[in-house]
Enzyme design. Sequence first.
Site, PDB file in Angstrom:
ATOM      1  N   GLU A 104       3.325  -0.497   7.613  1.00  0.00           N
ATOM      2  CA  GLU A 104       2.905   0.824   7.854  1.00  0.00           C
ATOM      3  C   GLU A 104       1.460   0.790   8.965  1.00  0.00           C
ATOM      4  OE1 GLU A 104       2.674   2.943   4.179  1.00  0.00           O
ATOM      5  OE2 GLU A 104       4.845   2.644   3.894  1.00  0.00           O
TER       6      GLU A 104
ATOM      7  N   ASN B 118       7.262  -3.478   9.004  1.00  0.00           N
ATOM      8  CA  ASN B 118       7.882  -2.365   8.456  1.00  0.00           C
ATOM      9  C   ASN B 118       7.205  -1.127   8.445  1.00  0.00           C
ATOM     10  OD1 ASN B 118      10.150  -2.037   6.431  1.00  0.00           O
ATOM     11  ND2 ASN B 118       8.521  -1.775   4.826  1.00  0.00           N
TER      12      ASN B 118
ATOM     13  N   HIS C 225      12.837   6.662   4.416  1.00  0.00           N
ATOM     14  CA  HIS C 225      12.485   7.740   3.290  1.00  0.00           C
ATOM     15  C   HIS C 225      12.879   9.109   4.000  1.00  0.00           C
ATOM     16  CE1 HIS C 225      10.808   5.051   0.194  1.00  0.00           C
ATOM     17  NE2 HIS C 225       9.972   4.430   1.326  1.00  0.00           N
TER      18      HIS C 225
ATOM     19  N   GLU D 232      13.694   0.652   2.653  1.00  0.00           N
ATOM     20  CA  GLU D 232      13.530   1.834   1.604  1.00  0.00           C
ATOM     21  C   GLU D 232      14.303   2.917   1.613  1.00  0.00           C
ATOM     22  OE1 GLU D 232       9.019   1.888   1.377  1.00  0.00           O
ATOM     23  OE2 GLU D 232       9.031   0.037   2.018  1.00  0.00           O
TER      24      GLU D 232
ATOM     25  N   ASP E 152      15.878   6.445   0.997  1.00  0.00           N
ATOM     26  CA  ASP E 152      16.342   7.196  -0.057  1.00  0.00           C
ATOM     27  C   ASP E 152      16.148   8.660   0.561  1.00  0.00           C
ATOM     28  OD1 ASP E 152      13.336   7.639  -0.074  1.00  0.00           O
ATOM     29  OD2 ASP E 152      13.051   7.140  -2.124  1.00  0.00           O
TER      30      ASP E 152
HETATM   31  O1  G2I Z   1       5.662   5.531  -1.162  1.00  0.00           O
HETATM   32  C1  G2I Z   1       7.121   4.918  -1.051  1.00  0.00           C
HETATM   33  C2  G2I Z   1       6.992   3.716  -0.466  1.00  0.00           C
HETATM   34  C3  G2I Z   1       6.716   3.830   0.951  1.00  0.00           C
HETATM   35  N1  G2I Z   1       6.729   2.297   1.674  1.00  0.00           N
HETATM   36  C4  G2I Z   1       5.848   1.237   0.880  1.00  0.00           C
HETATM   37  C5  G2I Z   1       6.092   1.301  -0.576  1.00  0.00           C
HETATM   38  O2  G2I Z   1       5.659   0.058  -1.174  1.00  0.00           O
HETATM   39  C6  G2I Z   1       5.912   2.805  -1.142  1.00  0.00           C
HETATM   40  O3  G2I Z   1       6.490   2.506  -2.528  1.00  0.00           O
HETATM   41  C7  G2I Z   1       5.645   3.236  -3.719  1.00  0.00           C
HETATM   42  C8  G2I Z   1       6.168   2.786  -4.935  1.00  0.00           C
HETATM   43  O4  G2I Z   1       7.590   3.287  -4.870  1.00  0.00           O
HETATM   44  C9  G2I Z   1       5.561   3.563  -5.931  1.00  0.00           C
HETATM   45  O5  G2I Z   1       5.731   2.907  -7.306  1.00  0.00           O
HETATM   46  O6  G2I Z   1       4.335   3.031  -3.487  1.00  0.00           O
HETATM   47  C10 G2I Z   1       3.695   3.614  -4.373  1.00  0.00           C
HETATM   48  C11 G2I Z   1       2.165   3.454  -3.896  1.00  0.00           C
HETATM   49  O7  G2I Z   1       1.920   3.598  -2.591  1.00  0.00           O
HETATM   50  C12 G2I Z   1       3.954   3.352  -5.756  1.00  0.00           C
HETATM   51  O8  G2I Z   1       3.082   4.209  -6.484  1.00  0.00           O
HETATM   52  C13 G2I Z   1       2.305   3.451  -7.581  1.00  0.00           C
HETATM   53  C14 G2I Z   1       1.731   4.719  -8.239  1.00  0.00           C
HETATM   54  O9  G2I Z   1       1.181   5.705  -7.102  1.00  0.00           O
HETATM   55  C15 G2I Z   1       0.725   4.365  -9.233  1.00  0.00           C
HETATM   56  O10 G2I Z   1       0.130   5.407  -9.908  1.00  0.00           O
HETATM   57  C16 G2I Z   1       1.214   3.284 -10.009  1.00  0.00           C
HETATM   58  O11 G2I Z   1       0.166   2.930 -10.768  1.00  0.00           O
HETATM   59  O12 G2I Z   1       2.710   2.776  -8.424  1.00  0.00           O
HETATM   60  C17 G2I Z   1       1.840   2.090  -9.034  1.00  0.00           C
HETATM   61  C18 G2I Z   1       2.270   0.772 -10.011  1.00  0.00           C
HETATM   62  O13 G2I Z   1       3.401   1.617 -10.764  1.00  0.00           O
END
Ligand code: G2I
Length: 557
Positions: free
Chosen positions: A153, A194, A230, A259, A261
């Site tokens: 990003e 990515n 996404h 990724e 969805d």
């Molecule tokens: O935002 C969707 C994805 C966009 N591209 C990069 C990916 O790495 C990103 O993934 C998401 C995860 O799916 C989430 O699970 O990234 C988020 C953070 O930027 C993740 O969320 C975080 C939550 O915001 C937190 O509250 C939580 O503590 O996940 C953390 C760990 O579970």
Amino acid sequence: MRRKLLAAAICATLSALGLVALSTTATADPLRSHAGSRFIGYALNLTAQGSDASYRTVGAREFNIVTAENAMKFDATEPNQNQFTFGQADQVVAAAQANNQQIHGHTLVWHSQTPGWIQGLGATQMRAAMQNHINTVVGRYANSVRSWDVVNEAFNEDGSFRQSFWFNTLGQSYIADAFRFARAADPDAELCINDFNTDGMGAKSNGLFNLVQSLVQQGVPINCVGFQGHLAIQFSFPNQVQQNFQRFANLGLNVKITELDVRMQNPRDATKDNTQATYYRNMVNACLAVTRCNQITIWGFTDRYSWVPETFPSECCALLYDQNYSPKPAYTAVHDALGGNEPVPPDPTPPTTPGTPAASNVTSNSANLTWAASTDTGGSGLAGYNIYRRQGTTDTLLSQSTTNSTTLTGLTPSTQYVVVVRARDGAGNLSPTSATATFTTLAGPVTGTCQVAYTATNWGGGGGFTGGVTITNTGTAAINGWTLAFSFPAGQRVSQGWSATWNQPQGSANVTATPLSWNTTIPPSSSVQIGFNGSFTGSSNPEPTAFTINNTACTVV
Ligand code: G2I
């Protein structure tokens, strides 16, 4: 089709007997059985993996590659400087290996989910910390992770660089450096950049394309481009996804959907489900149409566990299975799209050797090359040619061509080039290397005008400081090869520098810096950042007032 019906019948029978708790699709015919030579993957949520047997069953059954949703990110693996915590990442690796699944690593250099300790460091320390992180994490998983999202990003929506703490502190070179560090730690991993909202043609994917093209031209070790995918059905499907993927593939890189969805606004209904299925089908088909698209990863698989509701509270239901593990139309769309496109037959036969290239129209920074064409009999067809510069035993990719001639540009004046050509076929096979052609570029005028910004940050106490020089090409032609020169006014000395070869003769105030292989060329309107640690005497550290590039004075800002 018969297999599916039979399995469904068995499933119904077992259900009637109370032996099947879940409604799932035919177990004998999972997505992974249709992946062919590609990978079909999911983002693994470790909480679900630890607590939900159905989640484990479906994840293992359907997919052949796994991405850790969070467990390999910087804040998970190095929460404090040089204190690495691999417990969660190791769990993901163990789960994947137990299920005969490959692992896609996510992610090394990102502005989010990166601990505060690194964000406040100065340039030298930040770059060293980035190197240490990449070296340690990639090194640990060198035998288990097959591909990495090295940089994640890095772009704004308009195609400019995101002003992340990485960019603001290190400049654009942090991207090339991250790839070099990753390659040093694992010679075999596929290394990707990515991003999101880059799936179709547009300003953002153009910015990404320009960067990736220049990384390839500079020989930076990048192998693949990840398109996150996404999507949301309330927005139109991205523009020309297949063509976009193909232009990156044409640079000689693999392409991945990393990724995928497709979310929707609450509440879910049948119409929205069908639209969602179409979006999924279109993305899968775009990948299948591009030979070098080798991976499709969904960002989860069940609506029971998804990042969407937390980030978009009025949206939901972005994945292939509902909350109770019933497959949705989206699952069927992905399944049937994969099934309808069985892999192309293998082509193990490379094209024939191209003829010896001949150079003509050699200028100070360009040359034409032509050679006798190759032929390809393996079935996948001749795709084009790679043109390499040979230095000793190393061949570095200079450019690619779809025909048996090319114009090399961006060459360094007064420099001998030994070049060779290899042909590529549609399956990625490379022909033997042609005989060499040798030519020397003409001496060139300085083609650009320049601007220099100098910074000096004194260390707390002592006579140490960190110097930074940003050289900007304010002309209209590329600067190909440069020597920066300036004089220190008050006895300062360079002790150690980076991103350039620094020289300050003993007893002299005069300093020169010359480029490394990757920043030799400065395109118009572009900058290179170089730096050094130095010393000064007394209490003041006055800045040099005049700078030249190739003996021409630069504007100082
Ligand atoms: O935002 C969707 C994805 C966009 N591209 C990069 C990916 O790495 C990103 O993934 C998401 C995860 O799916 C989430 O699970 O990234 C988020 C953070 O930027 C993740 O969320 C975080 C939550 O915001 C937190 O509250 C939580 O503590 O996940 C953390 C760990 O579970």
